[in-house]
Design a protein around this motif. Structure first.
Motif, PDB file in Angstrom:
ATOM      1  N   ILE B 191       0.853  -1.187   0.000  1.00 57.82           N
ATOM      2  CA  ILE B 191       0.000   0.000   0.000  1.00 57.82           C
ATOM      3  C   ILE B 191       0.890   1.238   0.000  1.00 57.82           C
ATOM      4  O   ILE B 191       1.911   1.292   0.686  1.00 57.82           O
ATOM      5  N   LEU B 192       0.507   2.187  -0.837  1.00 59.15           N
ATOM      6  CA  LEU B 192       1.306   3.393  -1.022  1.00 59.15           C
ATOM      7  C   LEU B 192       0.464   4.613  -0.674  1.00 59.15           C
ATOM      8  O   LEU B 192      -0.708   4.694  -1.064  1.00 59.15           O
ATOM      9  N   ALA B 193       1.067   5.549   0.091  1.00 58.62           N
ATOM     10  CA  ALA B 193       0.389   6.804   0.419  1.00 58.62           C
ATOM     11  C   ALA B 193       0.934   7.899  -0.491  1.00 58.62           C
ATOM     12  O   ALA B 193       2.146   8.078  -0.599  1.00 58.62           O
ATOM     13  N   LEU B 194       0.044   8.612  -1.168  1.00 64.44           N
ATOM     14  CA  LEU B 194       0.464   9.624  -2.147  1.00 64.44           C
ATOM     15  C   LEU B 194       0.142  11.037  -1.638  1.00 64.44           C
ATOM     16  O   LEU B 194      -0.965  11.268  -1.135  1.00 64.44           O
ATOM     17  N   PRO B 195       1.075  11.960  -1.798  1.00 57.81           N
ATOM     18  CA  PRO B 195       0.823  13.331  -1.352  1.00 57.81           C
ATOM     19  C   PRO B 195      -0.253  14.022  -2.192  1.00 57.81           C
ATOM     20  O   PRO B 195      -0.928  14.925  -1.708  1.00 57.81           O
ATOM     21  N   SER B 196      -0.399  13.584  -3.439  1.00 60.05           N
ATOM     22  CA  SER B 196      -1.328  14.284  -4.323  1.00 60.05           C
ATOM     23  C   SER B 196      -1.916  13.309  -5.334  1.00 60.05           C
ATOM     24  O   SER B 196      -1.235  12.401  -5.817  1.00 60.05           O
ATOM     25  N   ASN B 267      10.451  -5.156  -4.354  1.00 62.13           N
ATOM     26  CA  ASN B 267      11.417  -4.415  -3.534  1.00 62.13           C
ATOM     27  C   ASN B 267      12.124  -3.342  -4.341  1.00 62.13           C
ATOM     28  O   ASN B 267      12.296  -2.216  -3.887  1.00 62.13           O
ATOM     29  N   ASP B 268      12.525  -3.702  -5.560  1.00 59.67           N
ATOM     30  CA  ASP B 268      13.199  -2.728  -6.415  1.00 59.67           C
ATOM     31  C   ASP B 268      12.281  -1.549  -6.728  1.00 59.67           C
ATOM     32  O   ASP B 268      12.722  -0.399  -6.777  1.00 59.67           O
ATOM     33  N   LEU B 269      11.008  -1.867  -6.943  1.00 62.26           N
ATOM     34  CA  LEU B 269      10.044  -0.795  -7.212  1.00 62.26           C
ATOM     35  C   LEU B 269       9.950   0.158  -6.029  1.00 62.26           C
ATOM     36  O   LEU B 269      10.022   1.388  -6.192  1.00 62.26           O
ATOM     37  N   LEU B 270       9.808  -0.418  -4.832  1.00 58.85           N
ATOM     38  CA  LEU B 270       9.687   0.424  -3.629  1.00 58.85           C
ATOM     39  C   LEU B 270      10.927   1.289  -3.451  1.00 58.85           C
ATOM     40  O   LEU B 270      10.827   2.483  -3.145  1.00 58.85           O
ATOM     41  N   GLU B 271      12.071   0.689  -3.659  1.00 60.65           N
ATOM     42  CA  GLU B 271      13.319   1.447  -3.487  1.00 60.65           C
ATOM     43  C   GLU B 271      13.370   2.599  -4.478  1.00 60.65           C
ATOM     44  O   GLU B 271      13.689   3.737  -4.134  1.00 60.65           O
ATOM     45  N   LEU B 272      13.027   2.286  -5.726  1.00 58.93           N
ATOM     46  CA  LEU B 272      13.004   3.321  -6.766  1.00 58.93           C
ATOM     47  C   LEU B 272      12.074   4.461  -6.381  1.00 58.93           C
ATOM     48  O   LEU B 272      12.399   5.646  -6.510  1.00 58.93           O
ATOM     49  N   LEU B 273      10.891   4.099  -5.876  1.00 60.51           N
ATOM     50  CA  LEU B 273       9.891   5.116  -5.541  1.00 60.51           C
ATOM     51  C   LEU B 273      10.341   5.979  -4.371  1.00 60.51           C
ATOM     52  O   LEU B 273      10.172   7.199  -4.376  1.00 60.51           O
ATOM     53  N   LEU B 274      10.931   5.335  -3.354  1.00 57.02           N
ATOM     54  CA  LEU B 274      11.225   6.065  -2.119  1.00 57.02           C
ATOM     55  C   LEU B 274      12.529   6.849  -2.188  1.00 57.02           C
ATOM     56  O   LEU B 274      12.737   7.774  -1.414  1.00 57.02           O
ATOM     57  N   PRO B 279       9.871  12.173  -4.964  1.00 54.82           N
ATOM     58  CA  PRO B 279       9.132  10.913  -4.814  1.00 54.82           C
ATOM     59  C   PRO B 279       7.645  11.078  -5.130  1.00 54.82           C
ATOM     60  O   PRO B 279       7.045  12.085  -4.767  1.00 54.82           O
ATOM     61  N   LEU B 280       7.116  10.078  -5.816  1.00 52.46           N
ATOM     62  CA  LEU B 280       5.684  10.081  -6.139  1.00 52.46           C
ATOM     63  C   LEU B 280       4.848   9.678  -4.931  1.00 52.46           C
ATOM     64  O   LEU B 280       3.664   9.944  -4.874  1.00 52.46           O
ATOM     65  N   VAL B 281       5.494   9.011  -3.979  1.00 49.82           N
ATOM     66  CA  VAL B 281       4.752   8.538  -2.799  1.00 49.82           C
ATOM     67  C   VAL B 281       5.424   9.034  -1.520  1.00 49.82           C
ATOM     68  O   VAL B 281       6.637   9.264  -1.491  1.00 49.82           O
ATOM     69  N   ASN B 282       4.607   9.215  -0.478  1.00 48.97           N
ATOM     70  CA  ASN B 282       5.166   9.568   0.829  1.00 48.97           C
ATOM     71  C   ASN B 282       5.806   8.351   1.472  1.00 48.97           C
ATOM     72  O   ASN B 282       6.870   8.419   2.068  1.00 48.97           O
ATOM     73  N   THR B 283       5.099   7.253   1.368  1.00 50.05           N
ATOM     74  CA  THR B 283       5.584   6.046   2.010  1.00 50.05           C
ATOM     75  C   THR B 283       4.876   4.830   1.420  1.00 50.05           C
ATOM     76  O   THR B 283       3.888   4.980   0.694  1.00 50.05           O
ATOM     77  N   GLY B 284       5.396   3.671   1.717  1.00 49.64           N
ATOM     78  CA  GLY B 284       4.785   2.460   1.214  1.00 49.64           C
ATOM     79  C   GLY B 284       5.048   1.316   2.172  1.00 49.64           C
ATOM     80  O   GLY B 284       6.107   1.255   2.796  1.00 49.64           O
ATOM     81  N   VAL B 285       4.084   0.440   2.306  1.00 51.68           N
ATOM     82  CA  VAL B 285       4.248  -0.726   3.183  1.00 51.68           C
ATOM     83  C   VAL B 285       3.934  -1.988   2.395  1.00 51.68           C
ATOM     84  O   VAL B 285       2.874  -2.108   1.787  1.00 51.68           O
ATOM     85  N   MET B 286       4.883  -2.909   2.417  1.00 51.29           N
ATOM     86  CA  MET B 286       4.717  -4.155   1.694  1.00 51.29           C
ATOM     87  C   MET B 286       4.321  -5.254   2.675  1.00 51.29           C
ATOM     88  O   MET B 286       4.860  -5.332   3.774  1.00 51.29           O
TER      89      MET B 286
END
Lengths: 439, 439
Positions: B191-196, B267-274, B279-286
């Protein structure tokens, strides 16, 4: 194939949907037959006039209308050539959901009108799923605008589906909205030699389980087809020793998102296959370079060319249960032998190849020349065989002008009666592609 | 929803296709209306009689007819419950190509008749692609047998497509042949939290590129929907700090053939995003366990339950361009505010969630109670908004009895005229599910 020659003298090349509408309205009022023509690459005479109909070429409706790189939805004029569209979406890392040998000439409108199958069906499904919307000019000139870009729309009957595979007998497709999948980042393939046809099905199950979502093709080639392809110049991926005792061959293709993962899966599959107690395959060769990847595909795709060099071919494009592929080919050969037609001056080869994943067998009978007695031996024999398997007499090539008489072998009387009523609703004057699909 | 109540007194429960045929023939000769009923889980009153029609329950046609583990093709009676079929193919390592909340009660025949979408559409496509054949009893009692198990069959018009989504207005589906995909070996989610909201589309593109063929869901939940789900008991995957400043959330699911590969990609996706510069996302939890996997899904699936606990809901299931999701929700809220209807005693919440990959937005208006002035404020307002986006007023729920008046917002007059003509061909006495789909 050179078997169909039209007698029409008029070819119209409208540039807009509005012009198509005006032409159809004019023809409809005068009950003049109209044959829509795309790239004219069909194999069953679907785009060839049977009398003096007007030919309506879609070649000048050839613009991309829109492409959304986020959703991958492409909207294009019907006359766009498939290869052109493939090139158009490539920089956005998308591919067309269909691919076929004629891609350099065939048009997307024709692909949809004939419900073209091709090499990517196993992975991306049929056009009934990937086509999202159509713009169609009806015989009376009305424009049916169902050119949506929605993946989901449950508002009433999905009428556009009727035009997919209607071969231009219900209206003229002028625009297509289609979902293009993301391009795979890596592709690979492997050719496998099998000691017995009986191993094809267990092999298919093993391959599906091991490769799962990266499996993109599983193509069957029988020994006769393989030998002909090699004879006519396709490179030998396998040595004489590899080929010895092989009854048939399978080409497996993978397409996936990450090369190292995909190769690991393919390597593991090969290891599993070759080290089994009772191996399903004699040997297997995996492409080590893009050139070798192409050369393995050329073996499969080269069968068509080899057949045409070898003589005159009777080609049947049928769906039968996977387990019957060999039986159908063998029985056809036996049948021709029993008729005294299996010799140098009549039928030289009977061979089979095709898309195992789709249950689609291409049965080719290669003769020295077209002879009435061969045709009589083949039909309705083959259609009866297909019908006894509840198969399809035309898996992907359609009915066209060539197989209207054979439709009852695949469709019940009730189905055909409904088709005729639907034809009557859309085209009461019978101007659309006369003599095609329905007699 | 409790909004539809039938007035019928007769329920028939045939056990065979032949019995269905006899019932329809009898009713047709007497012009008695018939309402086919599956699991009765629809949301638009499609299986509820509008007058004193006979209810035809398919519940006793509930046998699997065949399953081929090689091709994955399942043939089942229409009354088989979706969950039962899921359980049936599971030991063969296959799954049903559709999955939806009502799976414990809904029947496969009803799924096909309503062209159900659900959670797997992004990955496996619509029923127009996965349904291979149907057996349908026509209103006059004739049995249309198109129950083939062929993946490819280009022999004339694909009439079965008309019954997919016709909501029982053209005939009664009694048997379904459907392609079941191989079961994925591993699933995971994040799940990913997005600022906008503006980040949703670029995120979707990045996720598609990174996860490619293992992406199986990309679900959008706006802040209001998230907060309601949490308020009504869904576990907090994200801390207060994570959630602060988040305008919306995205749930990404992967399903693939090998767990270690899939986790590496995720994992690679999350690392890329964070670790991105912007960043497109504030945070993400796998998800780290099957329990957490379920709990992340429960957040998304719990929105429906939270909404029903919070009040009375007006639910719109629409397709609009992805980029307009937020605008449609915000404008609806503004519109209700401008009408003086956004307060504790009228509309309490306006929220949106849905399937981004499918362009399918579930727009929910949660009110203290159903009020005529709310309904007047919502309709035709929302249909006009959808129409202005060339969207669909019913992406997956269908038309039923509830939305017949709204059909013109999604379908042109020419389309509706053709639908009526097709209805006339199949059901000239108008006995099939009267008052549904077409007015």
């Amino acid at each position: 194939m050179g078997r169909f020659h039209g007698r029409s003298t008029t070819v119209l090349k409208p540039k807009t949907t509005q012009e198509v509408s005006e032409i159809l309205k004019w023809c409809n009022e005068r009950c003049i037959g109209v044959v829509p023509q795309g790239g004219n690459t069909g194999l069953v005479g679907g785009s060839v006039p049977v009398d003096n109909e007007v030919i309506l070429s879609l070649a000048n409706l050839n613009k991309v209308r829109s492409f959304d790189p986020v959703s991958g939805i492409l909207v294009a004029d019907a006359g766009c050539i498939l290869q052109m569209l493939t090139d158009y979406v490539a920089p956005h890392n998308h591919i067309m959901p269909i691919d076929l040998g004629a891609k350099g000439s065939c048009q997307i409108g024709g692909n949809v009108a004939t419900n073209a199958g091709g090499l990517r069906l196993l992975r991306y499904g049929s056009l009934h799923g990937t086509v999202l919307g159509l713009e169609v000019v009806l015989p009376d000139g009305k424009i049916l605008d169902q050119l949506t870009t929605l993946r989901k729309d449950n508002t009433g009957y999905d009428i556009k589906q009727l035009f997919i595979g209607a071969e231009g007998t219900l209206g003229v497709i002028t625009g297509v909205s289609i979902l293009t999948p993301p391009a795979p980042q890596a592709s690979n393939n492997v050719i496998l030699a099998l000691p017995s046809f009986d191993n094809v099905l267990p092999l298919y199950q093993t391959v599906k389980r091991q490769l799962s979502e990266i499996l993109s093709a599983f193509e069957f080639i029988d020994r006769t087809a393989y030998d002909l392809a090699v004879k006519h110049g396709q490179g030998r991926a396998l040595s004489d020793e590899d080929v010895e005792g092989a009854e048939c061959f399978v080409l497996v293709e993978t397409s996936g998102g990450r090369r190292e993962h995909d190769e690991e899966k393919l390597n593991d599959l090969l290891e599993l296959l070759l080290t089994a107690d009772k191996p399903l395959v004699n040997t297997g060769v995996m492409a080590q370079s893009p050139a070798q990847f192409s050369s393995l595909w050329a073996l499969r795709e080269g069968v068509t060319e080899a057949v045409s060099k070898e003589g005159k071919a009777y080609k049947y494009d049928i769906s039968v249960p996977l387990s019957s592929f060999k039986e159908v080919v063998d029985n056809t050969r036996e049948h021709l032998l029993s008729k005294g037609l299996l010799h140098d001056k009549a039928v030289k080869f009977v061979l089979g190849y095709g898309h195992v994943g789709d249950g689609n067998l291409h049965l080719n009978i290669v003769a020295d020349s077209y002879l009435p007695e061969i045709e009589e031996a083949l039909e309705p024999y083959i259609y009866e065989v297909v019908s006894s398997h509840r198969g399809s007499i035309s898996a992907e090539h359609g009915i066209g002008a060539m197989k209207t008489h054979a439709l009852p072998y695949s469709k019940s009387a009730i189905s055909i009666e409904l088709m005729k009523k639907i034809k009557e609703v859309f085209d009461p004057h019978g101007i659309m592609n006369p003599g095609k699909v329905l007699e």
